[in-house]
Design an enzyme around this catalytic site. Structure first.
Site, PDB file in Angstrom:
ATOM      1  N   ARG A 268      -1.682  10.485  -6.884  1.00 38.03           N
ATOM      2  CA  ARG A 268      -1.717   9.125  -6.359  1.00 38.03           C
ATOM      3  C   ARG A 268      -0.371   8.416  -6.469  1.00 38.03           C
ATOM      4  O   ARG A 268       0.026   7.665  -5.558  1.00 38.03           O
ATOM      5  CB  ARG A 268      -2.787   8.330  -7.119  1.00 38.03           C
ATOM      6  CG  ARG A 268      -3.050   6.923  -6.550  1.00 38.03           C
ATOM      7  CD  ARG A 268      -4.014   6.173  -7.437  1.00 38.03           C
ATOM      8  NE  ARG A 268      -4.522   4.953  -6.817  1.00 38.03           N
ATOM      9  CZ  ARG A 268      -4.670   3.810  -7.472  1.00 38.03           C
ATOM     10  NH1 ARG A 268      -4.333   3.714  -8.737  1.00 38.03           N
ATOM     11  NH2 ARG A 268      -5.159   2.742  -6.855  1.00 38.03           N
TER      12      ARG A 268
ATOM     13  N   PHE B 104     -13.344  -4.531  -0.049  1.00 41.03           N
ATOM     14  CA  PHE B 104     -12.109  -4.135   0.613  1.00 41.03           C
ATOM     15  C   PHE B 104     -11.563  -5.287   1.433  1.00 41.03           C
ATOM     16  O   PHE B 104     -12.292  -6.201   1.815  1.00 41.03           O
ATOM     17  CB  PHE B 104     -12.361  -2.946   1.547  1.00 41.03           C
ATOM     18  CG  PHE B 104     -12.492  -1.617   0.850  1.00 41.03           C
ATOM     19  CD1 PHE B 104     -11.500  -0.658   0.969  1.00 41.03           C
ATOM     20  CD2 PHE B 104     -13.607  -1.318   0.087  1.00 41.03           C
ATOM     21  CE1 PHE B 104     -11.613   0.571   0.345  1.00 41.03           C
ATOM     22  CE2 PHE B 104     -13.735  -0.093  -0.544  1.00 41.03           C
ATOM     23  CZ  PHE B 104     -12.742   0.857  -0.417  1.00 41.03           C
TER      24      PHE B 104
ATOM     25  N   ALA C 205      -3.906  -0.136  -2.551  1.00 40.91           N
ATOM     26  CA  ALA C 205      -4.432   1.202  -2.808  1.00 40.91           C
ATOM     27  C   ALA C 205      -5.751   1.013  -3.546  1.00 40.91           C
ATOM     28  O   ALA C 205      -5.784   0.416  -4.621  1.00 40.91           O
ATOM     29  CB  ALA C 205      -3.449   2.009  -3.650  1.00 40.91           C
ATOM     30  N   SER C 206      -6.837   1.487  -2.970  1.00 40.99           N
ATOM     31  CA  SER C 206      -8.166   1.253  -3.529  1.00 40.99           C
ATOM     32  C   SER C 206      -8.323   1.923  -4.889  1.00 40.99           C
ATOM     33  O   SER C 206      -7.615   2.884  -5.218  1.00 40.99           O
ATOM     34  CB  SER C 206      -9.239   1.782  -2.575  1.00 40.99           C
ATOM     35  OG  SER C 206      -9.128   1.186  -1.309  1.00 40.99           O
ATOM     36  N   ALA C 207      -9.262   1.414  -5.680  1.00 43.45           N
ATOM     37  CA  ALA C 207      -9.564   2.032  -6.961  1.00 43.45           C
ATOM     38  C   ALA C 207      -9.977   3.485  -6.745  1.00 43.45           C
ATOM     39  O   ALA C 207     -10.811   3.772  -5.873  1.00 43.45           O
ATOM     40  CB  ALA C 207     -10.682   1.267  -7.660  1.00 43.45           C
TER      41      ALA C 207
END
Length: 393
Positions: free
Chosen positions: A41, A243, A98-100
């Site tokens: 990531r 989101f 950046a999503s969890a």
């Protein structure tokens, strides 16, 4: 890169993998754990990110340890503010993130991707999710669309450096990407208030569309739709996730400037329903109210500078034709003053929506579903498709 840096990255990745496993309640499927290690990531994050609700900047050059910790916490990381424009003082807001990781892998698991599937991703962002998909099904089977030209270029570079080059397009994700259609799977990394018709049309019969969901009332939940041969898509909502909204579906309104006018004379009444009962931490209530009110949004004003008012909940329609305000005097817990203006009585609608939800057993999102008909109309339902959720307005 030093051996010490490599060791720190490995430790951080192992820690995150443990957090994701704990959140999901089960180990990652082998194919996704392989992708997790092969597509790190941190290689997709910009050198400056913003953390917390205050959007505190964290730079890799000045705080490499803090930056790496942010990269491998099971939390979202803001990667762009104000659509990339220089913010005015105290006016910073998150425009890309950046999503969890736990929700990333939860959604990838829900997508049920198989080898050989063609996948369209809407909302490339940093490119990490596209990279995970490309590792799973092959870069030739993945197309990803990003509306922001700067983010699109950077994501393509991130993917290339990772040795993964899916088809990366700068464009409006609401239009899908017809050149590579049809798709077996479409996944969005931005929330929508309406599922674009193009997504349904570009999905094979039996294919899946998975997207975060939002109403003007609350951003919460996922919806997983299966497309049939007749061009209809239907499926269940799921809890989890919040989101950022797809850019072309934003509501750019401000209560005081765009809705309420000095010459408006509202009607006064009172209510025993606490405004916190419909806006607080009970996301099941908020989700159900959002499905019923459809086009009603809200905003808290905790310093209204009005005598006898400690907090005020504002409501308005997205077309700015009706509004309401619910005032708390700072003392009473069972009586609140209500002001309503316009052709609709919005607080009455919210009361009706809350009462319906309460009367059917206070269900969570997982008992609701959605059908997107061939003509593009949306029909939310409760427990089964023939039980359409009532609309208040």
């Amino acid at each position: 890169m030093t051996k010490q840096d490599e060791a720190a990255e490995q430790i951080a990745m192992r820690g995150l993998l443990g957090e994701v496993t704990a959140d999901l309640g089960a180990p990652l499927a082998r194919v996704w754990e392989e992708a997790f290690w092969a597509v790190p990531r941190h290689r997709f994050l910009p050198d400056r990110v913003w953390l917390g609700t205050d959007l505190y900047p964290c730079d890799r050059s000045t705080d490499p340890g803090g930056w790496l910790s942010a990269a491998y916490e099971d939390d979202s990381v803001v990667t762009q503010i104000n659509d990339g424009n220089a913010p005015a003082v105290s006016e910073s807001w998150a425009s890309s993130s950046a999503s969890a990781p736990s929700i990333v892998f939860r959604m990838l698991d829900m997508l049920d991707v198989k080898s050989g599937h063609k996948v369209l991703e809407v909302g490339t962002g940093t490119g990490w999710n596209a990279g995970l998909l490309a590792h799973r099904v092959g870069a030739d089977n993945v197309a990803t669309v990003e509306v922001d030209p700067v983010l699109a270029v950077q994501a393509a570079l991130n993917l290339k450096r990772a040795g993964l080059e899916p088809e990366a397009i700068c464009g409006d994700g609401a239009a899908g990407y017809l050149a590579s259609a049809p798709y077996d799977r479409i996944i969005a990394t931005c929330s929508v208030r309406e599922v674009p018709r193009a997504w349904v049309e570009q999905t094979r019969p039996g294919g899946v569309i998975l997207t975060p969901w939002e109403t003007p009332w609350v951003c919460y939940g996922l919806v997983r739709l299966v497309v049939d041969a007749g061009g209809q898509a239907s499926g269940w909502f799921h809890p989890h996730s919040a989101f950022m909204l797809m850019r072309n579906q934003r509501t750019d309104l401000r209560i005081f400037q765009d809705v309420v006018r000095d010459d408006h004379v509202p009607d006064e009444s009172s209510t025993g329903l606490s405004p916190w009962a419909v806006t607080g931490n009970d996301f099941a209530a908020q989700f159900a109210i959002g499905l019923q009110t459809r086009d009603v949004w809200r905003s808290w004003h905790d310093d209204p500078a009005v005598d006898g008012v400690a907090s005020r909940l504002w409501l308005a329609t997205t077309d700015a034709t009706s509004w309401a305000a619910v005032d708390w005097d700072g003392q009473s817990e069972d009586r609140f003053t209500v002001w309503q203006y316009g052709p609709r009585r919005l607080w009455n609608e919210v009361e009706a929506a809350h009462a319906w939800w309460h009367n059917v057993g206070r269900p969570g999102p997982e008992r609701f579903g959605l059908t997107v008909r061939p003509d593009g109309t949306h029909a939310p339902w409760f427990d089964r498709p023939d039980q359409v959720v009532p609309r208040t307005g």
